[in-house]
Design an enzyme around this catalytic site. Structure first.
Site, PDB file in Angstrom:
ATOM      1  N   GLU A 119      -6.219  77.714  89.333  1.00  0.00           N
ATOM      2  CA  GLU A 119      -4.984  77.175  88.740  1.00  0.00           C
ATOM      3  C   GLU A 119      -3.918  78.257  88.585  1.00  0.00           C
ATOM      4  O   GLU A 119      -3.414  78.489  87.481  1.00  0.00           O
ATOM      5  CB  GLU A 119      -5.278  76.589  87.344  1.00  0.00           C
ATOM      6  CG  GLU A 119      -6.398  75.574  87.274  1.00  0.00           C
ATOM      7  CD  GLU A 119      -6.817  75.250  85.835  1.00  0.00           C
ATOM      8  OE1 GLU A 119      -6.276  75.855  84.877  1.00  0.00           O
ATOM      9  OE2 GLU A 119      -7.692  74.400  85.673  1.00  0.00           O
ATOM     10  N   PRO A 120      -3.554  78.957  89.645  1.00  0.00           N
ATOM     11  CA  PRO A 120      -2.579  80.039  89.478  1.00  0.00           C
ATOM     12  C   PRO A 120      -1.156  79.523  89.283  1.00  0.00           C
ATOM     13  O   PRO A 120      -0.746  78.545  89.895  1.00  0.00           O
ATOM     14  CB  PRO A 120      -2.682  80.799  90.809  1.00  0.00           C
ATOM     15  CG  PRO A 120      -3.098  79.762  91.799  1.00  0.00           C
ATOM     16  CD  PRO A 120      -3.950  78.777  91.047  1.00  0.00           C
ATOM     17  N   CYS A 143      23.317  85.084  69.073  1.00  0.00           N
ATOM     18  CA  CYS A 143      23.419  85.721  67.754  1.00  0.00           C
ATOM     19  C   CYS A 143      22.059  85.995  67.139  1.00  0.00           C
ATOM     20  O   CYS A 143      21.672  85.374  66.145  1.00  0.00           O
ATOM     21  CB  CYS A 143      24.257  84.840  66.840  1.00  0.00           C
ATOM     22  SG  CYS A 143      25.892  84.660  67.520  1.00  0.00           S
ATOM     23  N   TYR A 145       7.314  88.088  73.954  1.00  0.00           N
ATOM     24  CA  TYR A 145       6.067  88.824  74.199  1.00  0.00           C
ATOM     25  C   TYR A 145       6.264  90.330  74.297  1.00  0.00           C
ATOM     26  O   TYR A 145       5.322  91.043  74.640  1.00  0.00           O
ATOM     27  CB  TYR A 145       5.420  88.377  75.517  1.00  0.00           C
ATOM     28  CG  TYR A 145       5.307  86.891  75.724  1.00  0.00           C
ATOM     29  CD1 TYR A 145       4.469  86.114  74.931  1.00  0.00           C
ATOM     30  CD2 TYR A 145       6.026  86.262  76.741  1.00  0.00           C
ATOM     31  CE1 TYR A 145       4.359  84.754  75.136  1.00  0.00           C
ATOM     32  CE2 TYR A 145       5.910  84.898  76.952  1.00  0.00           C
ATOM     33  CZ  TYR A 145       5.080  84.148  76.143  1.00  0.00           C
ATOM     34  OH  TYR A 145       4.965  82.803  76.358  1.00  0.00           O
TER      35      TYR A 145
HETATM   36  N1  LLP Z   1      -4.281  76.865  83.668  1.00  0.00           N
HETATM   37  C1  LLP Z   1      -4.090  76.667  82.354  1.00  0.00           C
HETATM   38  C2  LLP Z   1      -4.936  75.702  81.641  1.00  0.00           C
HETATM   39  C3  LLP Z   1      -3.097  77.387  81.678  1.00  0.00           C
HETATM   40  O1  LLP Z   1      -2.926  77.186  80.376  1.00  0.00           O
HETATM   41  C4  LLP Z   1      -2.291  78.321  82.394  1.00  0.00           C
HETATM   42  C5  LLP Z   1      -1.258  79.093  81.707  1.00  0.00           C
HETATM   43  C6  LLP Z   1      -2.516  78.475  83.772  1.00  0.00           C
HETATM   44  C7  LLP Z   1      -3.526  77.741  84.374  1.00  0.00           C
HETATM   45  C8  LLP Z   1      -1.710  79.395  84.623  1.00  0.00           C
HETATM   46  O2  LLP Z   1      -1.975  80.723  84.331  1.00  0.00           O
HETATM   47  P1  LLP Z   1      -1.311  81.900  85.222  1.00  0.00           P
HETATM   48  O3  LLP Z   1      -1.892  81.818  86.612  1.00  0.00           O
HETATM   49  O4  LLP Z   1       0.141  81.642  85.245  1.00  0.00           O
HETATM   50  O5  LLP Z   1      -1.688  83.126  84.517  1.00  0.00           O
HETATM   51  N2  LLP Z   1       4.529  81.816  78.829  1.00  0.00           N
HETATM   52  C9  LLP Z   1       3.585  82.885  79.041  1.00  0.00           C
HETATM   53  C10 LLP Z   1       2.393  82.452  79.839  1.00  0.00           C
HETATM   54  C11 LLP Z   1       1.660  81.247  79.251  1.00  0.00           C
HETATM   55  C12 LLP Z   1       0.507  80.816  80.100  1.00  0.00           C
HETATM   56  C13 LLP Z   1       0.023  79.496  79.673  1.00  0.00           C
HETATM   57  N3  LLP Z   1      -1.044  78.972  80.457  1.00  0.00           N
HETATM   58  C14 LLP Z   1       4.321  84.061  79.699  1.00  0.00           C
HETATM   59  O6  LLP Z   1       5.520  83.964  79.930  1.00  0.00           O
HETATM   60  O7  LLP Z   1       3.725  85.099  79.953  1.00  0.00           O
END
Ligand code: LLP
Length: 415
Positions: A274-275, A343, A317
């Site tokens: 799930e990337p 602001c 973050y």
């Molecule tokens: N699968 C699930 C169940 C997830 O919750 C997420 C991300 C992904 C896949 C995808 O993960 P990735 O491949 O993108 O690492 N807003 C934060 C990141 C939150 C991620 C939430 N879940 C940021 O800007 O760093």
């Protein structure tokens, strides 16, 4: 920086398009994505895992623009969604609901109905009450709902606490030690069809070890389930690898894939991934213009026309995003923070950088393809940016800049 972005004839380009041209045509701030970067990031997964033909379910939340979803659908991607809205986006973009998996701890009844009516691949169930709810709705509809359980493997992903999701203290998934009982219950439910197992331990993970640990925990469970007569079709290892925002070294994709494939061994399950971030993160930048250069007593500021409402990652973050001038100029570098007009003192996009900048200059905030536009807001009644997708020497406007009228369209003056 992704090679799709490069300096050509003294100006930063997205593929073959000069970013100055984009600013002129579409104004700023504007998100600029490269089609080539997105497809090559997708291919990196596809190729590294090709021996086992995985299903790569792009995490829609990273960047849900229809054009990007359509592009990935045309590449054969499945999709990981977390809301009914994201499912409707996938469908609107021409994606196949049969390749959609539905994650998230708070699925509403109408979202479950919607997903069942479109025949999604599976629900990633995150709690026992959710299992009961899905079973009830499926029976009412005379369907069997395909499910996996999202297992919380209690693995420390060594990433920012806000984006760690696989620890006991997180709200996500079902406890590893309770999973066997839940699988036995689910297998006996008439409205449920057990399809697989899933985990997602967090995001922006750059090392292999947390993924390998989580996979080992999953496989241990899977083997026990098989022995108990509960057989699965797929194993879903959750989100993808992190990206390099600030020179972080990454586990090479081939090593990442080889390790997971080796762990899987001869087990017959299909692998799902799930990337999100690693598909779109480095494929986008935020193009912004310097409004003022303000020299302060203790600090200097490059005040730009993008702000925390457009890109909240730095302030939320403490995330680092590289900043490059679109046209590098000669001159004395200024030590400054890159801030927006909002602001709040937390309205910063970059801190303590050394930039040669002047009013009117264009800057590119790098690696802004993931969790950027999807997390944008209208705080301070700021319209959200336009989005463009560059493909070779063409530029497609894939989202118009919001207008003030859009912002007030749903508001009513009482009385
Ligand atoms: N699968 C699930 C169940 C997830 O919750 C997420 C991300 C992904 C896949 C995808 O993960 P990735 O491949 O993108 O690492 N807003 C934060 C990141 C939150 C991620 C939430 N879940 C940021 O800007 O760093």
């Amino acid at each position: 920086m992704n090679p799709a972005f490069s300096l050509r004839n003294g100006a930063l380009h997205a593929e073959a398009v000069d970013l100055r041209m984009i600013a002129e045509r579409f104004s700023t701030p504007t998100y600029v994505y490269s089609r080539q970067a997105i497809t090559s990031n997708f291919h990196a997964y596809r190729d590294a895992f090709s021996r086992i033909q995985p299903l790569i379910c792009y995490a829609v939340k990273a960047n849900s623009n229809l054009a990007i979803l359509a592009l990935l659908a045309s590449e054969g991607a499945g999709f990981d969604i977390v809301s009914g809205g994201e499912l409707l986006r996938v469908i609107a973009a021409g994606g196949d609901p049969g390749r959609v998996i539905f994650s998230g701890v708070g699925k509403r009844e109408e979202e479950i109905e919607l997903a069942l009516s479109h025949g999604i691949l599976c629900f990633n169930v995150e709690s026992e009450p959710e299992l009961d709810r899905i079973n009830t709705i499926a029976l009412r509809r005379r369907q069997r709902a395909p499910i996996t359980f999202r297992i919380n493997p209690d693995v420390d992903p060594k990433t920012h606490p806000y984006i760690s999701t696989g620890l006991k203290s997180n709200k996500f998934g079902v406890a590893w030690h309770d999973a066997e009982r839940l699988y036995r219950r689910a297998a006996a439910m008439p409205g449920i069809q057990v399809r697989g197992i899933e985990c997602h331990i967090g995001s922006q993970i750059t090392e292999l070890a947390p993924f390998a640990d989580a996979m080992a925990r999953l496989l241990d469970l899977v083997d026990r389930l098989e022995a108990a007569g509960i057989s699965l079709e797929h194993i879903d290892v959750g989100g993808g690898r992190g990206i390099s925002y600030n020179g972080e070294s990454l586990v090479p994709m081939s090593e990442f894939a080889d390790a997971l494939i080796a762990q899987l061994g001869s087990r017959p399950y299909r692998l799902l991934l799930e990337p999100g971030r690693s598909i779109v993160g480095d494929a986008g930048l935020l193009l912004t213009r310097v409004e003022y250069v303000k020299r302060g007593e203790t600090k200097n500021f490059a005040i730009v026309d993008a702000a925390m409402n457009d890109l909240i990652r730095p302030t939320l973050y403490g995330a680092h995003h590289g900043v490059l001038p679109v046209v590098p100029r000669e001159g004395e570098a200024l030590d400054c923070d890159v801030v927006g007009p909002v602001c709040e003192s937390g309205d910063w996009l970059a801190r303590e950088r050394s930039l040669v900048v002047a009013e009117g200059d264009l800057l590119a905030i790098l690696d802004a393809g993931a969790y950027a536009m999807t997390m944008a807001s209208n705080y301070n009644t700021r319209t959200r940016p336009a989005e463009v997708l560059v493909d070779g020497d063409s530029v497609h406007l894939i989202r118009e800049r919001e207008r003030f009228e859009d912002l007030i369209a749903h508001e009513r003056v009482a009385g």
